[in-house]
Design an enzyme around this catalytic site. Structure first.
Site, PDB file in Angstrom:
ATOM      1  N   LYS A   1      -2.176 -11.725  -2.224  1.00 30.94           N
ATOM      2  CA  LYS A   1      -2.132 -10.758  -1.113  1.00 30.94           C
ATOM      3  C   LYS A   1      -2.796  -9.444  -1.529  1.00 30.94           C
ATOM      4  O   LYS A   1      -3.017  -9.209  -2.729  1.00 30.94           O
ATOM      5  CB  LYS A   1      -0.679 -10.514  -0.697  1.00 30.94           C
ATOM      6  CG  LYS A   1       0.167  -9.826  -1.751  1.00 30.94           C
ATOM      7  CD  LYS A   1       1.644  -9.821  -1.368  1.00 30.94           C
ATOM      8  CE  LYS A   1       2.459  -9.122  -2.453  1.00 30.94           C
ATOM      9  NZ  LYS A   1       3.910  -9.325  -2.279  1.00 30.94           N
TER      10      LYS A   1
ATOM     11  N   ARG B   1      14.542  -7.838   4.454  1.00 29.49           N
ATOM     12  CA  ARG B   1      13.172  -7.621   4.895  1.00 29.49           C
ATOM     13  C   ARG B   1      12.789  -8.651   5.947  1.00 29.49           C
ATOM     14  O   ARG B   1      12.697  -8.351   7.118  1.00 29.49           O
ATOM     15  CB  ARG B   1      12.240  -7.663   3.687  1.00 29.49           C
ATOM     16  CG  ARG B   1      10.841  -7.212   3.978  1.00 29.49           C
ATOM     17  CD  ARG B   1      10.036  -6.986   2.717  1.00 29.49           C
ATOM     18  NE  ARG B   1       9.637  -8.234   2.033  1.00 29.49           N
ATOM     19  CZ  ARG B   1       8.842  -8.263   0.961  1.00 29.49           C
ATOM     20  NH1 ARG B   1       8.368  -7.138   0.456  1.00 29.49           N
ATOM     21  NH2 ARG B   1       8.527  -9.399   0.390  1.00 29.49           N
TER      22      ARG B   1
ATOM     23  N   TYR C   1      -9.359  23.307  -6.399  1.00 32.59           N
ATOM     24  CA  TYR C   1      -8.536  23.930  -5.351  1.00 32.59           C
ATOM     25  C   TYR C   1      -7.266  24.558  -5.916  1.00 32.59           C
ATOM     26  O   TYR C   1      -6.607  23.976  -6.786  1.00 32.59           O
ATOM     27  CB  TYR C   1      -8.107  22.875  -4.325  1.00 32.59           C
ATOM     28  CG  TYR C   1      -9.221  22.330  -3.477  1.00 32.59           C
ATOM     29  CD1 TYR C   1      -9.854  23.137  -2.525  1.00 32.59           C
ATOM     30  CD2 TYR C   1      -9.631  21.012  -3.615  1.00 32.59           C
ATOM     31  CE1 TYR C   1     -10.877  22.626  -1.733  1.00 32.59           C
ATOM     32  CE2 TYR C   1     -10.656  20.494  -2.825  1.00 32.59           C
ATOM     33  CZ  TYR C   1     -11.273  21.308  -1.891  1.00 32.59           C
ATOM     34  OH  TYR C   1     -12.264  20.807  -1.107  1.00 32.59           O
TER      35      TYR C   1
ATOM     36  N   MET D   1     -11.138  15.080  -2.927  1.00 26.70           N
ATOM     37  CA  MET D   1     -11.324  13.833  -2.186  1.00 26.70           C
ATOM     38  C   MET D   1     -12.279  12.883  -2.911  1.00 26.70           C
ATOM     39  O   MET D   1     -12.012  11.692  -3.035  1.00 26.70           O
ATOM     40  CB  MET D   1     -11.847  14.131  -0.784  1.00 26.70           C
ATOM     41  CG  MET D   1     -11.919  12.912   0.108  1.00 26.70           C
ATOM     42  SD  MET D   1     -12.597  13.275   1.732  1.00 26.70           S
ATOM     43  CE  MET D   1     -11.289  14.255   2.453  1.00 26.70           C
TER      44      MET D   1
HETATM   45  C1  LIG Z   1       4.447  -9.876  -3.456  1.00 35.55           C
HETATM   46  C2  LIG Z   1       5.341 -11.022  -3.398  1.00 35.55           C
HETATM   47  C3  LIG Z   1       5.513 -11.853  -4.511  1.00 35.55           C
HETATM   48  C4  LIG Z   1       4.928 -11.550  -5.867  1.00 35.55           C
HETATM   49  O1  LIG Z   1       5.665 -10.495  -6.458  1.00 35.55           O
HETATM   50  P1  LIG Z   1       5.308  -9.929  -7.907  1.00 35.55           P
HETATM   51  O2  LIG Z   1       6.373  -8.946  -8.158  1.00 35.55           O
HETATM   52  O3  LIG Z   1       3.962  -9.292  -7.789  1.00 35.55           O
HETATM   53  O4  LIG Z   1       5.297 -11.049  -8.851  1.00 35.55           O
HETATM   54  C5  LIG Z   1       6.267 -13.003  -4.341  1.00 35.55           C
HETATM   55  N1  LIG Z   1       6.837 -13.296  -3.152  1.00 35.55           N
HETATM   56  C6  LIG Z   1       6.725 -12.492  -2.075  1.00 35.55           C
HETATM   57  C7  LIG Z   1       7.394 -12.874  -0.803  1.00 35.55           C
HETATM   58  C8  LIG Z   1       5.990 -11.328  -2.171  1.00 35.55           C
HETATM   59  O5  LIG Z   1       5.898 -10.522  -1.114  1.00 35.55           O
END
Ligand SMILES: *Cc1c(COP(=O)(O)O)cnc(C)c1O
Length: 377
Positions: free
Chosen positions: A47, A143, A269, A317
């Site tokens: 991801k 979640r 800045y 930036m």
């Molecule tokens: C991101 C994620 C993982 C991987 O987590 P890590 O801490 O990067 O190993 C696994 N399962 C879900 C559902 C996630 O969102």
């Protein structure tokens, strides 16, 4: 080439900043993970553009290393992988908005409500197809997922739906990185009870997976049938110990300008940095728009000729100034390393994250996303 393809939507230009990604390190990390996982399936989490490392290249490397299961966050991410020819199974963790895409691109949804499950069933029937799905349980992350008291009946209903093949059961640990195991133990217990009840009622043995990187290294009981690491693949552990993992990402750029400033000269800045002596200040063409957090103002080092050069003044930036007075006779165009090794020293995402009270995940995803990627393989 992949860079261009992925970069289609990216219009941000950078000035020679490169993210060098070491695919040998990926191979090495995968070996470590596989040693722990034993004969369990490794679902490689790719991801967020593979945590900023470039999901297409990284996924192709995984496939060539024999990984058969990938996990994306959103359908759009999975589509990019398919369009680039990635053939592995792809689970989409968080996104059931476009159900048709799952059929067109051969993706595996994670289901967490009955309406979506029914919609997949209708779509599957309409297409005369069957789709594998994984069911998510909220065992305490708060979640996404069916609440524990609804999970078993949901699984029974889903397994009776036409066109839908209930294949997997998953949940997510919220604090497997703590030395206090009690909550992880609790989450696992909730999961195992549901898993057993589903098996009893449906006769199905589902692919059970819960373990992120933290659980992988610290919670053997939670490894189940498949593990789902992300961070560890990219070379960082969620703990103090490294477990021999090697970071893949190095961010480097070239000095834009070098200036000799008299004592008492303010830099950047807000005049938060004032030279104490005659100083050599290098201007580096990276700023917070490149994911170099503004909280690194007066609060991080970069490497030049293997030596540490502290950030001088506020991050802008597109630019950052560093104090190279001690580095010696350097020239414009010389390499600066923001993250990774140069000479004998190394700046890790762990170091950077602890400076600004965040986690390595945030450092690599933000720094990795805008730099031009080059792969060592
Ligand atoms: C991101 C994620 C993982 C991987 O987590 P890590 O801490 O990067 O190993 C696994 N399962 C879900 C559902 C996630 O969102």
């Amino acid at each position: 080439m992949t860079q261009e393809k992925q970069g289609k939507k990216k219009t941000r230009v950078n000035r020679g900043t490169v993210s060098e990604i070491d695919l040998f390190a990926l191979q090495h990390n995968l070996e470590i993970i596989r040693r722990i996982a034993g004969n369990r399936t490794v679902i490689a989490v790719v991801k967020a553009d593979a945590y900023g490392h470039g999901a297409v290249e990284i996924s192709k490397k995984f496939v060539s290393e024999g990984i058969s299961y990938l996990a994306a966050a959103y359908t759009e991410e999975a589509k990019i992988l398919r369009e680039s020819g990635v053939k592995a199974k792809i689970i989409v963790l968080f996104d059931c908005s476009d159900i048709a895409d799952y059929f067109v691109y051969d993706l595996i949804p994670v289901i967490y409500d009955m309406e979506t499950a029914a919609a997949f069933s209708r779509e599957a029937k309409g297409r005369g197809k069957k789709i594998p799905v994984h069911l998510k349980i909220d065992t305490g992350m708060g979640r996404i997922g069916f609440m524990p008291d609804k999970a078993v009946s949901a699984a029974v209903s889903i397994s009776n739906l036409e066109g839908v093949e209930l294949e997997g059961l998953l949940s997510h640990f919220s604090e497997a990185d703590l030395s206090d195991r009690s909550y992880a133990v609790h989450q696992l217990e909730v999961f195992q009870n549901i898993r057993a009840a589903i098996q009893k009622k449906t006769g199905r043995k589902l692919l059970a997976h819960m373990a992120n990187s933290a659980a992988l290294f610290s919670f053997k009981e939670g490894l189940l049938d498949a593990v789902r690491p992300g961070l560890a693949l990219y070379g960082y552990s969620p703990f103090h110990e490294s477990y021999g993992l090697r970071p893949l990402m190095k961010i480097k750029t070239k000095i834009l300008s070098i200036r000799r400033l008299p004592a008492g000269t303010p830099v950047s800045y807000g005049r938060t940095f004032i030279t104490k002596r005659e100083s050599k200040i290098a201007v580096v063409p990276v700023g917070y728009a490149d994911g170099y957090n503004r909280l690194f103002s007066n609060n991080a080092d970069m490497l030049v000729r293997g030596m540490r050069a502290p950030v001088a003044g506020r991050i802008c930036m597109d630019l950052t100034m560093i104090d190279v007075t001690k580095v010696g006779d350097i020239a414009e165009g010389e390499e600066v390393v923001l993250l990774g090794r140069q000479g004998r020293d190394m700046i890790t995402a762990k170091e950077l994250s602890s400076r600004i009270n965040t986690i390595p995940y945030e450092i690599i995803t933000s720094l990795g996303s805008r730099a031009k990627k080059e792969y060592l393989h």
